[in-house]
Every structure is written in structure tokens, then in C-alpha cells.
Design a protein around this motif. Sequence first.
Motif, PDB file in Angstrom:
ATOM      1  N   ALA A  85       0.631  -1.246   0.040  1.00  0.00           N
ATOM      2  CA  ALA A  85      -0.083   0.101  -0.065  1.00  0.00           C
ATOM      3  C   ALA A  85       0.819   1.133  -0.015  1.00  0.00           C
ATOM      4  O   ALA A  85       0.472   2.203  -0.385  1.00  0.00           O
ATOM      5  CB  ALA A  85      -0.888   0.057   1.195  1.00  0.00           C
ATOM      6  N   SER A  86       1.965   1.085   0.406  1.00  0.00           N
ATOM      7  CA  SER A  86       2.972   2.083   0.472  1.00  0.00           C
ATOM      8  C   SER A  86       2.897   3.012  -1.004  1.00  0.00           C
ATOM      9  O   SER A  86       3.319   2.349  -2.118  1.00  0.00           O
ATOM     10  CB  SER A  86       4.536   1.683   0.502  1.00  0.00           C
ATOM     11  OG  SER A  86       5.297   2.690   0.301  1.00  0.00           O
ATOM     12  N   ASP A  87       2.730   4.257  -0.988  1.00  0.00           N
ATOM     13  CA  ASP A  87       2.230   5.135  -2.232  1.00  0.00           C
ATOM     14  C   ASP A  87       3.373   4.968  -3.114  1.00  0.00           C
ATOM     15  O   ASP A  87       2.921   4.811  -4.361  1.00  0.00           O
ATOM     16  CB  ASP A  87       1.986   6.496  -1.581  1.00  0.00           C
ATOM     17  CG  ASP A  87       0.941   6.716  -0.659  1.00  0.00           C
ATOM     18  OD1 ASP A  87       0.331   5.677  -0.273  1.00  0.00           O
ATOM     19  OD2 ASP A  87       0.807   7.989  -0.182  1.00  0.00           O
ATOM     20  N   PHE A  88       4.426   5.017  -2.853  1.00  0.00           N
ATOM     21  CA  PHE A  88       5.560   5.251  -3.830  1.00  0.00           C
ATOM     22  C   PHE A  88       5.970   3.955  -4.294  1.00  0.00           C
ATOM     23  O   PHE A  88       6.216   3.721  -5.567  1.00  0.00           O
ATOM     24  CB  PHE A  88       6.629   6.067  -3.664  1.00  0.00           C
ATOM     25  CG  PHE A  88       6.397   7.391  -3.140  1.00  0.00           C
ATOM     26  CD1 PHE A  88       5.781   8.254  -4.048  1.00  0.00           C
ATOM     27  CD2 PHE A  88       5.955   7.799  -1.621  1.00  0.00           C
ATOM     28  CE1 PHE A  88       5.274   9.583  -3.749  1.00  0.00           C
ATOM     29  CE2 PHE A  88       5.638   8.725  -1.329  1.00  0.00           C
ATOM     30  CZ  PHE A  88       5.080   9.910  -2.278  1.00  0.00           C
ATOM     31  N   ASN A 135       8.105  12.271  -7.182  1.00  0.00           N
ATOM     32  CA  ASN A 135       8.795  11.477  -6.261  1.00  0.00           C
ATOM     33  C   ASN A 135       9.482  10.621  -7.032  1.00  0.00           C
ATOM     34  O   ASN A 135       9.402  10.059  -7.907  1.00  0.00           O
ATOM     35  CB  ASN A 135       7.520  10.727  -5.255  1.00  0.00           C
ATOM     36  CG  ASN A 135       7.095  11.981  -4.600  1.00  0.00           C
ATOM     37  OD1 ASN A 135       5.903  12.714  -4.965  1.00  0.00           O
ATOM     38  ND2 ASN A 135       7.352  12.014  -3.314  1.00  0.00           N
ATOM     39  N   ASP A 136      10.729  10.199  -6.115  1.00  0.00           N
ATOM     40  CA  ASP A 136      11.485   9.044  -6.518  1.00  0.00           C
ATOM     41  C   ASP A 136      10.749   7.715  -6.699  1.00  0.00           C
ATOM     42  O   ASP A 136       9.993   7.408  -6.096  1.00  0.00           O
ATOM     43  CB  ASP A 136      12.765   8.934  -5.610  1.00  0.00           C
ATOM     44  CG  ASP A 136      13.489  10.088  -5.425  1.00  0.00           C
ATOM     45  OD1 ASP A 136      13.881  10.882  -6.511  1.00  0.00           O
ATOM     46  OD2 ASP A 136      14.178  10.126  -4.502  1.00  0.00           O
ATOM     47  N   SER A 173      10.381   3.877  -6.018  1.00  0.00           N
ATOM     48  CA  SER A 173      10.618   3.022  -4.741  1.00  0.00           C
ATOM     49  C   SER A 173      10.535   1.790  -4.960  1.00  0.00           C
ATOM     50  O   SER A 173       9.436   1.190  -5.246  1.00  0.00           O
ATOM     51  CB  SER A 173       9.707   3.579  -3.845  1.00  0.00           C
ATOM     52  OG  SER A 173      10.265   3.511  -2.549  1.00  0.00           O
ATOM     53  N   GLN A 209       9.037  10.081   2.736  1.00  0.00           N
ATOM     54  CA  GLN A 209       9.334  10.263   1.459  1.00  0.00           C
ATOM     55  C   GLN A 209       8.063  11.037   0.668  1.00  0.00           C
ATOM     56  O   GLN A 209       8.426  11.658  -0.434  1.00  0.00           O
ATOM     57  CB  GLN A 209       9.473   9.120   0.793  1.00  0.00           C
ATOM     58  CG  GLN A 209       8.312   7.834   0.808  1.00  0.00           C
ATOM     59  CD  GLN A 209       8.490   6.533   0.039  1.00  0.00           C
ATOM     60  OE1 GLN A 209       9.405   6.617  -0.921  1.00  0.00           O
ATOM     61  NE2 GLN A 209       8.050   5.509   0.819  1.00  0.00           N
ATOM     62  N   THR A 219       9.468  14.428  -0.718  1.00  0.00           N
ATOM     63  CA  THR A 219      10.359  14.670  -1.681  1.00  0.00           C
ATOM     64  C   THR A 219      10.246  15.728  -2.761  1.00  0.00           C
ATOM     65  O   THR A 219      11.069  16.503  -3.136  1.00  0.00           O
ATOM     66  CB  THR A 219      10.826  13.218  -2.366  1.00  0.00           C
ATOM     67  OG1 THR A 219      10.984  12.099  -1.264  1.00  0.00           O
ATOM     68  CG2 THR A 219      11.904  13.385  -3.164  1.00  0.00           C
ATOM     69  N   GLY A 220       9.009  15.596  -3.489  1.00  0.00           N
ATOM     70  CA  GLY A 220       8.868  16.368  -4.782  1.00  0.00           C
ATOM     71  C   GLY A 220       8.890  17.728  -4.234  1.00  0.00           C
ATOM     72  O   GLY A 220       9.468  18.753  -5.060  1.00  0.00           O
ATOM     73  N   ASN A 238      13.364   6.595   1.616  1.00  0.00           N
ATOM     74  CA  ASN A 238      12.170   5.887   1.020  1.00  0.00           C
ATOM     75  C   ASN A 238      11.543   5.325   2.408  1.00  0.00           C
ATOM     76  O   ASN A 238      10.932   4.215   2.205  1.00  0.00           O
ATOM     77  CB  ASN A 238      12.056   5.363  -0.017  1.00  0.00           C
ATOM     78  CG  ASN A 238      13.333   4.161   0.102  1.00  0.00           C
ATOM     79  OD1 ASN A 238      13.923   4.204   1.050  1.00  0.00           O
ATOM     80  ND2 ASN A 238      13.442   3.063  -0.938  1.00  0.00           N
ATOM     81  N   CYS A 249       6.677   5.936   5.912  1.00  0.00           N
ATOM     82  CA  CYS A 249       5.115   5.485   6.132  1.00  0.00           C
ATOM     83  C   CYS A 249       5.104   4.468   5.036  1.00  0.00           C
ATOM     84  O   CYS A 249       5.951   4.118   4.200  1.00  0.00           O
ATOM     85  CB  CYS A 249       4.256   6.720   5.563  1.00  0.00           C
ATOM     86  SG  CYS A 249       2.608   6.628   6.430  1.00  0.00           S
ATOM     87  N   GLY A 250       3.991   3.594   5.136  1.00  0.00           N
ATOM     88  CA  GLY A 250       3.853   2.549   4.342  1.00  0.00           C
ATOM     89  C   GLY A 250       4.959   1.602   4.639  1.00  0.00           C
ATOM     90  O   GLY A 250       5.373   0.719   3.893  1.00  0.00           O
ATOM     91  N   THR A 289       4.475  -2.238   4.018  1.00  0.00           N
ATOM     92  CA  THR A 289       3.031  -2.482   4.372  1.00  0.00           C
ATOM     93  C   THR A 289       2.118  -2.025   3.098  1.00  0.00           C
ATOM     94  O   THR A 289       2.581  -1.358   2.220  1.00  0.00           O
ATOM     95  CB  THR A 289       2.543  -2.052   5.584  1.00  0.00           C
ATOM     96  OG1 THR A 289       2.410  -0.570   5.311  1.00  0.00           O
ATOM     97  CG2 THR A 289       3.129  -2.411   6.968  1.00  0.00           C
TER      98      THR A 289
END
Lengths: 520, 520
Positions: free
Chosen positions: A414-417, A509-510, A512, B150, B153-154, B183, B186-187, B520
Motif C-alpha cells: 500500500a506504500s504510495d511510492f 517523487n523518486d 521506490s 518520502q 520529496t517532490g 524512502n 510511511c507504508g 506495508t
Amino acid sequence: MILEERVFGMTTKMDQAEAPLYIKVHESDNVAIIVNTKGLSEGTVFPSGLELVEFVPQGHKVALVDLQEHEAIIRYGEVIGHAVKPIPKGSWIKESLLTFPTPPPLDTLPLATRDRSSQKPLEGYTFEGFKNSDGSVGTKNILGITMSVQCVTGVLEHAVKRVKEELLPNYPNVEDVIALNHNYGCGVAIHAPGAAIPIRTIQNLATHPSFGGEIMVVGLGCEKLRPEQLVKDDDGSTITSLQDQEGFHAMVSSIMAMAEERLLRLNQRKRVTCPAADLVVGMQCGGSDAFSGVTANPAVGFAADLLVRAGATVFFSEVTEVRDAVHLLTPRVVNEEVGKKLVEEMRWYDDYLASGDADRSANPSPGNKKGGLSNVVEKALGSIVKSGTSPIVDVLSPGEKATKKGLIFAATPASDFVCGTLQLASGMNMHVFTTGRGTPYGLSMAPVIKVSTRTALKEQWHDLIDVNAGQIATGEATIEDVGWELFHLMLDVASGKKQTWAQKWKLHNDLSLFNPGPVT
Amino acid sequence: MILEERVFGMTTKMDQAEAPLYIKVHESDNVAIIVNTKGLSEGTVFPSGLELVEFVPQGHKVALVDLQEHEAIIRYGEVIGHAVKPIPKGSWIKESLLTFPTPPPLDTLPLATRDRSSQKPLEGYTFEGFKNSDGSVGTKNILGITMSVQCVTGVLEHAVKRVKEELLPNYPNVEDVIALNHNYGCGVAIHAPGAAIPIRTIQNLATHPSFGGEIMVVGLGCEKLRPEQLVKDDDGSTITSLQDQEGFHAMVSSIMAMAEERLLRLNQRKRVTCPAADLVVGMQCGGSDAFSGVTANPAVGFAADLLVRAGATVFFSEVTEVRDAVHLLTPRVVNEEVGKKLVEEMRWYDDYLASGDADRSANPSPGNKKGGLSNVVEKALGSIVKSGTSPIVDVLSPGEKATKKGLIFAATPASDFVCGTLQLASGMNMHVFTTGRGTPYGLSMAPVIKVSTRTALKEQWHDLIDVNAGQIATGEATIEDVGWELFHLMLDVASGKKQTWAQKWKLHNDLSLFNPGPVT
Ligand SMILES: [Ca+2]
Ligand SMILES: [Ca+2]
Ligand SMILES: [Ca+2]
Ligand SMILES: [Ca+2]
Ligand SMILES: [Ca+2]
């Protein structure tokens, strides 16, 4: 599934936007969430007879009836926990008042049981995209430079800067030049079972539709991940290894020469009219709150259904936010084989978390909880709404390339990146991101449309949120309204006719990578 | 430990540099490595009576005697494997001819058994550094911006670009402004046992000596890693949360205002004369070959001894490259407690690798093998030479801050950027990196001095390698010569009087966190 009941309370004010308001999602729910931005105070009365016995913050749950100790607490028509003690009607149901339920067992799930009345095809919708020879369609025209190992990052960054300053201006049809930064390739257990995931991710990112089939790989020479594992290089023109070069200047020159060759060809690319079926849309949520499952995610789910009807590919993802609602998804798979793949991805992730002494309770975040989500069960029920109602035609393991049209579960964290990176590897050319708490998310390889779950967030982040689904909570817009708005916006953004806020500010964003294997 | 024997062969050429040459490291060794850049052909004869029975490449091992099946193959005076079949004298000992030995058992190691005749203090050496109020000394003057997650970052990249363009020119004593990209935050399973490592790494990077005690943290607001966990923020001036801001422009303005406050103070920082004891030097190798343990690493080990005698702090690291030689290190610890910590770090890593279905054989890389290193045992024996001969005064878990002077084992993965990041977190203000295959390594937070193990690499990468230790192989320089050269260069680079090649080209690899916990 969504049978919303929107109940306004009494107010002396004429302004409906400030009238007390709660939303009950399913007829069997015994809780509802408070809509008002500042929450509602003790004594607030609703025509349904409900009276708040204490303050309840925005997005948090109120008991619609007297709940007994051990009684099931129901939202979205599903049990999200049991009461640890009697909870009087009108009380704020804090996280600590719910037990944490066990997840649905994986071996007894109903597979492909749902009747599928086929949806009416949606025809005539198109966008202007970049057609590639492999049949994929890009929404951008970018030179993407793949690296086989993180060791080359410093040199590559230097070279990319020079390419952008000295060469890119000569190729006006090319939008950007990017290094596909990652921290993999060496110093990792390259033969561990988990290594397959980051390797195929890098491989599939290299051939992303935005890159127009122009591949170049910069390697070091001694790394564990061999550049030849990533791409074919029959004529020796695709890979450069820094250890073959006579020093720093030679490295930079070699990269610039390879880049220019490709810029020349990319500059010939032109947008042509493509059917909406060429869209590959990744749906994701991040910084969720209790409105996610009521406003933004249902609107996204509606748009997902439109896309599927138009013949497009739609991904939903985020295993830990699907796990606790998987029993609602397995009936929707097209056949047993796809169902088993879905269950397998759940099982793999259960094991992966357990091997790190964690479990699904590691999700949600403190911000999710502040936003009213008590636990991952409630979060999952709101999260899967993004998938709409279409049948699930396929399941991808993390980073696998999609080969089918229709609704696909692309298994990712689920981690966004990490999720965004894996959806890109699967071939996503358009990203839709819903957020309740707010996150300034952006990617360089595909446009990101950000949808807010609350009007207050859209007002606060006026120059970051593209679509406001918050009006669904107050009844000022319907799920269908926002779903269509989103569908049209996707076509315009895919065509380059409109820019998202993240594109406007170049918020990138980078990448990941998801590497479940050890580093060495 | 190093008792080198350098044996030249017969040559018709007058040029000694091209004469056949092998190096035997320890008197009990039954193998030697070939020094000549292009290897040596079948029939090459040495005065020792050795005649090559086949071609042997540079850095690869030749049998000095007839080896029986199962006979121990000895290099550095240690067993690096056993012969899988009879190997005639003069043969090339390929990787496939050695069995892979079991590692030293961890429960019977001799702890703190070595007699320690104290080394003579080395006095009078100084450098010009930036003294901080906490007693640490920076070798650079940088504004470092910490991120708790992370997601920022942007926005942060955009803000840093503007800070560098619009503000930094007004503060000429400040060298750079950098975002501490990562990175994490979160997540991730923030309560998993492995989470302690990335969290303390971010925390300790924030207070790195190059940043002069000027801390600022950019957070999102809803992330799992709370900014308040990272730093104290009593007056509310250290942390900014993007979710508190009214949109993108407000975010950028808030970051720029916080940055300017700090640039003003950092601009007051001046270099002052500091004893060499204020250096905190991290030793590392990457892209190693069979010469690493004969040329560059012994020279680095000699410099490490000089630094320790001058009262400085020296780290050596890379658990997987220490594991198989740990029996040579445990006698050198100052007491049982430190010995137990060393053993504990080995055990932790054994378990960590096993949990990902990997083991120590995941190291070395294909390039290491091409460079003549048959397995991780041989690699480890050459790698630990970087530690010199001083007693080991302390052992740090990954990312812990050093509190002692002297030689310290800072446990890290061998992965170059993960190791460098963790050594920075431990307080490193000077990095020495040895390489045989060649890697264009660089960091933004501390200068990196690159030392080549072979002259051919220095000649090829003339504008990337700072020190050539290759001359040790040919006898043109001694270990002591190169060790002193390195020691003096460290003082000059620490003073800002000389720049390393990586500094000159601004080669900055990304930070790379070590997160053994799940996402996660
Ligand atoms: Ca989510
Ligand atoms: Ca997410
Ligand atoms: Ca970066
Ligand atoms: Ca190493
Ligand atoms: Ca290393």
C-alpha cells in the motif's frame, strides 16, 4: 454496495453547508460518520432521533443505536470489530472501543461466484496519445534511462543534467529526460526468492509506454544485476558500462551520445487519436480518512467502471488494504484460476509480514486514525471501493506487466511510492490518487490526478488537488457526477490538453522499488 | 599478518613493470596472485621454479605446489577452501576448484585474547574544521534538510532548488543545501523489530557534524514516523508539516523561510585548527578484487593505525565481509563486552540473511569473481585488512552514533551506499573507499577519497581515483608510503584545501537506508 443515507440535523443557520450532517453507508450499518469539518458537539440532534452524547470529530463514527458489549460494529454492511463494552447511542466510537477482528480465512473463499450481467460497452471516447510499435500507448514522450545498479547514480545525474541543458532544447517534441533511479543492483541477495520482484520491476520500467521503445541502460560493470538480464543488446548500442570508459568525461560523453541518438528518434513521435481502450489507469489511495470510502473512492470506482466499459485496463492494488475485504472480491473474479492467484497474493503477503514480525495491523497510519479510520478492516472496506463493480479479469504479482484489458488486481504494497512504481512497471500510463489527509504526490513517468475526499482539503490545497470528491458528502454532487468529471479529465490529461497540478509544479517523487529480499 | 613475497619472473624486456610478477601474501600460503595487467601465459617461468601450466588472468590465483584432492587452499595464512580435485603446481585455481568452507562458529571465538602493547601516540597533526557546540567537528558546512517521510520529496526538491538559486548565493560560507532523501517514514511496519534501524539512522543523519547543529525537518502530517520522534521542537521552529500549509506555494515559502534562518547562522561558521583526533573516518571497499587485500586495504589499514595513534575515530564495517574472518578480529577487542557485541552483530546478520532465504554466499559479486576473488572467505580476509592492527574499542549496531575514539566496528551491510549512509549516521566526517573494479562513488555529506587497488584502474580512471595503491603490487611503493600519502590527503581534504575527484564533479549518490523490516 453503496446505499448511502445522508442525514442533516436541525440548524438555526440557513447555510446548508454548515448544517449538522452524518452519512450512513449501508442499510445494515449501526454506525455513521460525521461530515462537518469541525466535528459536532454534544447535544446535536438529528431528525432521525439521534442525539450526540459527546463531541464527535469529522470523519469519526457515531453509534446509531445502543450497542451491547461484544456486539458487532457494522459499516459498509460489514463487521469492522466488536464493542469492548456497552456503547450508548450517540457516542463517539473511538478506536479503543473496537476489538480487532481476524481476517477472512483464505482457504474457504467463494471464487468466481458472482453473476456477471455484462456491462454496456461505452463507445466513442478517445484521447491523443503516442502509439508504440508494441501496441502500447504513451501519455508522455520521455527519454528514460535505465540503470542496472545504484553505483552509477552520481555520474548519470551529472550526464542527465547536461543532456537537459545542452541537447533537449533541440528536440522540442520530447518532454523530459529522466534517470530511473533506484537503490538495487548490487549489495543485495540477487538469488534470494524475493529478488525476482525488483529485477522484473526494473526490466518492465525500462520498456514503459512513455519511453516509446527507446531503451538505454547505464551499468557499472561488476554489479550483480547484469544489464544483459534487463534488456537485449544484440548490436551493443543499448548498454554502456562505466568500467569500460576512460574516466569521468568519457562516461558522460558516452551517455550523452547514446541519449542524443534516442532523442532524435523520440522527437519524431507525434500524438494520434487513440480509443479510451488504450488507457492503462492505476488507482491508488494514500493519506486516507473515513471519507475515502464514501466520496473519492466510490467516484473513482464509478470511473473505473466507465473505463472498463470503454475497453481500457484498470489496476487496483495495495494488498494490505484488500486483505480484510478479500471475501468481497473473490466472488468477482472471472474464473477459479484468477481467484486462486488473488488468494495466493494475499497469502504471500501474510507470510512476508510475518517473516518481519509484523502483521496487517501495521496499516493504518496515525493520520488515517485521526481521519476516523479505526483499523485496517474499516480502511480496506473503503479502499476496495476504488475497484468499482466490474469483474476482475486478472491478478498480477508485484511488477508484472499487464497483458489483458479490463479490471486487474495488481498486487503491490500500500506504500504510495512503492505501489506507484509497481503500477508503472505493470504498464500504467495514467494514475489516479485519492487522498483524505492530503499528500503532494507526483510521478515523472505518468500523469497523476489527485482526488480529495473532503472539500476542506480541496480548499486548503487549492493548487495541488485536481478533483474534489468532498461535495459527495454534502450532497452537492453525486458519485456519478464526480466519476464522469474524472473520466473526462483523464482523457484530457492523457492527451496533454490539460495538466495536473503535480505536472504543473513538476512534482516528481523518486521511484521506490519493492525488494522483499535481504541486502548483503 | 602481511608477509608479502613478491616474485618477478624471467623477462627479455628491460622494463620491470612488464616482467612476470606474482604476490604471495603469507609464508604458509600455497597460492599466489598474478600481478600483470594482462595475466600471464602458459609456460611463464619464475626463479622460484614455478612454471605456469596454463594462462592465469590478473588477480587470479596460481598453485605454488601440487595440491591433493581435499587439500586446504591457503591465502593470507588462512584456509579459503579445499581442492575439489588434484590441482597441479602452476595451475589457475578457478572458483570451481574450491569448496566453500563453513564460517567460523560464533560460540567458541576467542575474545580479547591479544596482548596489546600500546601504540606510540602520533602528535602534531591538525586540520581546519568546523567545530560544533556538541564537540563534533564538520569537514563541510552544509544545510541539511531532514524529511520524516518520502511523501514530501517532490515539494522539498522544488524548494531546495529555489533555496540554492535564490538564497544560497547570499551566504558564501555555506557550501551546499541538501535534502536528506530516503524512502522511509510511511507504508512501513513502524513497530516491527527491524524499524529501529532506519529510524535511528534518519535521526542521527539529521545531527550530522557537517550541518553545524542546524536542524530542520519537513514532514507531511499523517505519516507513521512522527517528526517529533526525530527531533525536539520545543519552540515549534524546527518542524514544518505540509498538511498545515495552505497549498503548494505556502509549502515552498515555509521551507524557504526556515532554510534562510539557518543559512544566516551557518554562514557565521568558520574553519578553525583542530587536532587530527577530531576526524571520524569511515573505511569501506566496493568493487573489490584480489588486489584489495594486498594493496589498497593494507595501505588503508596502515592509515587507520596512524589515525588511531593520533586519537581519531576509525570505522570499519561490512558484516558479510567480516563474518568469515571474525576469528581474526575477536582477539583484538578491548574486552569481553565488546567481543560479545561483535559476535551478536554477526549472529543478527546470519539470522537476517536466513529469514530472506539467503546466506553469506550472496556476496561476492560477479565483478569480484572476475577480479580473482573466489568466494566471500577470500574477500573477507582481504577486506578486514582495512582495520589495521589497533584494538577494537567498540561495536556499533547499524546507524548508532559513535561515542568513543579509536577503532570501532560499525556493523553495516557491505552494500556500498547502505554502508556509507550508516557510517554517516554514526558520525563519519571523512570517507575512504577502496576499489579494484572501479566505482564512481560519492556522498554529499562527507568527502570521499577513492583508492585504487591496481595501477591500471588509476590510469584508466585518471579523473576519478584519488590515490593509487596499485604501485604496492609492483614494488614501486610500500604500504607505508601509500598509508602516509592517504593520511596527509585526509587532513588536506578535511581542511577544504584539496578536493577529491568526487567533490570536483559533485558526484553525490543518494542516501540508502537499511530497513530490515517489511513495507506495508
Ligand atoms: Ca491506500
Ligand atoms: Ca497507497
Ligand atoms: Ca534523487
Ligand atoms: Ca566491501
Ligand atoms: Ca562496500
